[in-house]
Structure formats: structure tokens, C-alpha cells
Design an enzyme around this catalytic site. Structure first.
Site, PDB file in Angstrom:
ATOM      1  N   SER A 132       0.764  -1.107   0.026  1.00 59.39           N
ATOM      2  CA  SER A 132      -0.023  -0.027  -0.068  1.00 59.39           C
ATOM      3  C   SER A 132       0.749   1.379  -0.113  1.00 59.39           C
ATOM      4  O   SER A 132       0.487   2.179  -0.606  1.00 59.39           O
ATOM      5  CB  SER A 132      -1.215   0.004   1.387  1.00 59.39           C
ATOM      6  OG  SER A 132      -2.047  -1.096   1.109  1.00 59.39           O
ATOM      7  N   LYS A 185      -9.674  -5.969  11.082  1.00 59.16           N
ATOM      8  CA  LYS A 185     -10.691  -5.450  10.187  1.00 59.16           C
ATOM      9  C   LYS A 185     -11.800  -5.556  11.042  1.00 59.16           C
ATOM     10  O   LYS A 185     -12.581  -4.564  10.890  1.00 59.16           O
ATOM     11  CB  LYS A 185     -10.919  -6.075   9.049  1.00 59.16           C
ATOM     12  CG  LYS A 185      -9.771  -5.831   7.873  1.00 59.16           C
ATOM     13  CD  LYS A 185     -10.264  -6.461   6.477  1.00 59.16           C
ATOM     14  CE  LYS A 185      -9.407  -6.074   5.328  1.00 59.16           C
ATOM     15  NZ  LYS A 185      -9.540  -6.322   4.095  1.00 59.16           N
ATOM     16  N   ASN A 212     -12.255  -1.740   6.392  1.00 55.84           N
ATOM     17  CA  ASN A 212     -10.450  -1.838   6.010  1.00 55.84           C
ATOM     18  C   ASN A 212     -10.116  -0.479   5.777  1.00 55.84           C
ATOM     19  O   ASN A 212      -8.821  -0.058   5.314  1.00 55.84           O
ATOM     20  CB  ASN A 212     -10.631  -2.312   4.285  1.00 55.84           C
ATOM     21  CG  ASN A 212     -11.018  -1.462   3.434  1.00 55.84           C
ATOM     22  OD1 ASN A 212     -12.156  -0.613   3.532  1.00 55.84           O
ATOM     23  ND2 ASN A 212     -10.240  -1.606   2.256  1.00 55.84           N
ATOM     24  N   ASP A 243     -13.302  -2.361   0.271  1.00 53.42           N
ATOM     25  CA  ASP A 243     -13.029  -3.503  -0.429  1.00 53.42           C
ATOM     26  C   ASP A 243     -14.506  -4.104  -1.352  1.00 53.42           C
ATOM     27  O   ASP A 243     -14.242  -4.594  -2.205  1.00 53.42           O
ATOM     28  CB  ASP A 243     -13.061  -4.579   0.661  1.00 53.42           C
ATOM     29  CG  ASP A 243     -11.609  -4.768   1.297  1.00 53.42           C
ATOM     30  OD1 ASP A 243     -10.637  -4.068   0.625  1.00 53.42           O
ATOM     31  OD2 ASP A 243     -11.423  -5.169   2.374  1.00 53.42           O
ATOM     32  N   GLY A 272     -13.328 -10.573   7.180  1.00 54.99           N
ATOM     33  CA  GLY A 272     -13.842  -9.493   6.451  1.00 54.99           C
ATOM     34  C   GLY A 272     -13.802  -9.317   5.116  1.00 54.99           C
ATOM     35  O   GLY A 272     -14.508  -8.822   4.602  1.00 54.99           O
TER      36      GLY A 272
END
Length: 283
Positions: free
Chosen positions: A30, A80, A101, A116, A144
């Protein structure tokens, strides 16, 4: 004041940053994604990673509530589900999914969201538009990420899903909640259908691939693996060898990140140079 001035994004605070949290977090890509988009837009902000487990999330949020430079965070395993419980408010998708998320500060509160769901909807729609069948989809997991798949599939009108789970009774509750057409099965049951979605850590670095059998998928079948490290998991290798359609964890990571980026930094990312970004992420 001109229209352009009125539409300009709000200025970012000094030393502004967002981050991704979870445990383990070293493998997260990320920061690379957000750094790429921040550079494209010329924004003076940062995106980091931080190790936070379930036991540390409460203290983490207490720290961030009083940090004016914090713009929010993405949330990954295993926090999550805990994230939505500790947030002050939650979006409809986060509530329906039962997991968050991302966490974003808004008007003195921390709001839980779930990008998501939108990412899965987009990627499933692409598969559908490419002519991939979706009458019987095998979903691995009940956490999740799996819940996000179920919410996305329901929004697209797909209920032909077989949940594969270690805890079949937990999966039965999800099947009833989402009105699925098929009963859940144990995690290692060989799939027989159109597609597979892996929403578990199985196949991730340090985790075995418990079910990499794709022989039961048709020749026009497909595999969507949310694991992003390694990029080409054993499950995806098996799918590639059979000539199946493939969606990897990088596809998922980038699409959910795009929605998060806009919430954190106040404007959407520039996607024109995504080809270069994907090449870096998959190298």
C-alpha cells in the site's frame, strides 16, 4: 471567488500522513501505491505502514485522535473486525460487511469504511463483461474480506456462491444471511463450478495453499486471489496453467486503495500512469 477556487481541495495539514495498519505489515504494498499517486499529484503528504495487532488497536486509535496530521488509515488483517467495533461511526457498507478496511477522522470522530466492497464489485463486473460465467462461485473464507465479497456479489445479483470454510457452522450463518443458493462446505473440498475467490491468507508468504485444485472449473472459468504477496500464488499458477481467467491481489489492492486515497487526501488519484504502477507492484 472563481469556480476553480471553490472546487479546490481543502489544504492538507502540516506533516500530513495516512498509513496502513495490521499484523504482519512488512509485506504491504500500500505505501508504494499511495506514494506513486501522491507524487503524481504533487501532494506534500506521506503514507506509511505500522504494525498494529488486535491488542494494540485501542491504544493506536487513542493516539491518532489527538494527532492533527493523521488523515486516516487502511486496515488489514487481523484487525478489520475489531476496527469497526472501536470506531465511533461506520458507513453502510462497513456495517453490512461487519468489517472495516479503513478508518478516517471526520468532525472529531473516527469513521469506519469499507472500500473492499467497491473494489470487488468492479473486478467481478470486469470478469462478467469478459464473458466469464458466474452461476457457481466458490468463496474461500468467512472473515472481513469474504464478507466484502458477499456484499459485493449481492449488489451485483450473484447468489450462486459456495462458501468453503474451516468453521462450516460460521459459514452457514453467512449463507443464510446473504440468501446463498448453495450450502457451505469444508475448506479443502474440491471446487466444481465457474470461479474461485480466495479471501483467506492461504497462499500468502508463510501460509500453505490448502486448496489449489482448479480441475473442477470449466475451460472459461476464472480465479480471483486476494493474496498480494507473492503476486503469483500457487492457486494463480494452477489457474494460469489451465488457461483460466485471473484476477490477482494487486488488482484488488489498487482498486480499494483508489477509494481510500480520495478519502484520505481529498482528491482522487491520477490513474493515467497505472500501467507503470502495476508493473512495479508485480515486479
Amino acid at each position: 471567488m472563481s469556480k476553480d477556487e471553490e472546487a479546490a481541495p481543502a489544504p492538507l495539514p502540516d506533516n500530513a500522513y495516512a498509513e496502513v495498519i495490521g499484523s504482519p505489515i512488512e509485506q504491504s504494498k500500500s505505501p508504494l501505491i499511495h506514494a506513486h499517486w501522491l507524487k503524481e499529484l504533487g501532494l506534500a503528504a506521506d503514507y506509511r505502514r505500522r504494525e498494529v495487532g488486535k491488542d494494540g488497536l485501542h491504544a493506536y486509535l487513542a493516539e491518532k485522535r489527538v494527532d492533527p496530521a493523521w488523515l486516516g488509515c487502511n486496515v488489514t488483517m487481523p484487525v478489520k473486525l475489531e476496527a469497526i467495533r472501536l470506531a465511533d461511526e461506520a458507513t453502510d457498507r462497513a456495517v453490512t460487511t461487519g468489517a472495516a478496511n479503513m478508518l478516517v477522522p471526520r468532525d472529531g470522530k473516527i469513521v469506519a469504511g469499507n472500500s473492499d466492497v467497491g473494489a470487488v464489485m468492479l473486478l467481478l463486473a470486469r470478469l462478467h463483461e469478459a464473458g466469464r460465467p458466474m452461476a457457481r462461485i466458490h468463496l474461500y473464507g468467512t472473515g472481513g474480506a469474504a464478507r466484502a465479497v458477499l456484499v459485493a456479489a449481492a449488489s451485483l445479483g450473484h447468489n450462486g456462491i459456495v462458501i468453503h470454510a474451516r468453521d462450516v457452522q460460521k459459514a452457514v450463518k453467512l449463507a443464510v444471511q446473504f440468501g446463498l443458493a448453495y450450502a457451505p462446505v469444508p475448506l479443502d473440498t474440491p471446487p466444481q463450478g465457474d470461479g474461485i475467490i480466495n479471501a483467506t491468507p492461504l497462499g500468502m508468504v508463510g501460509h500453505e495453499c490448502l486448496n489449489c485444485d482448479v480441475s473442477g472449473l470449466g475451460e472459461n472459468g476464472w480465479v480471483f486471489d486476494m493474496v498480494s504477496a507473492p503476486v503469483e500464488t500457487m492457486l494463480l499458477k494452477a489457474a494460469k496453467a489451465k488457461g483460466l481467467g485471473i484476477v490477482d491481489g494487486i488488482d484488488m489492492l489498487v482498486e480499494q486503495a483508489a477509494s481510500s486515497f480520495e478519502l484520505f487526501f481529498g482528491q482522487p488519484p491520477k490513474r493515467a500512469d497505472d500501467e507503470a504502477l502495476f508493473a512495479r507492484l508485480r515486479s
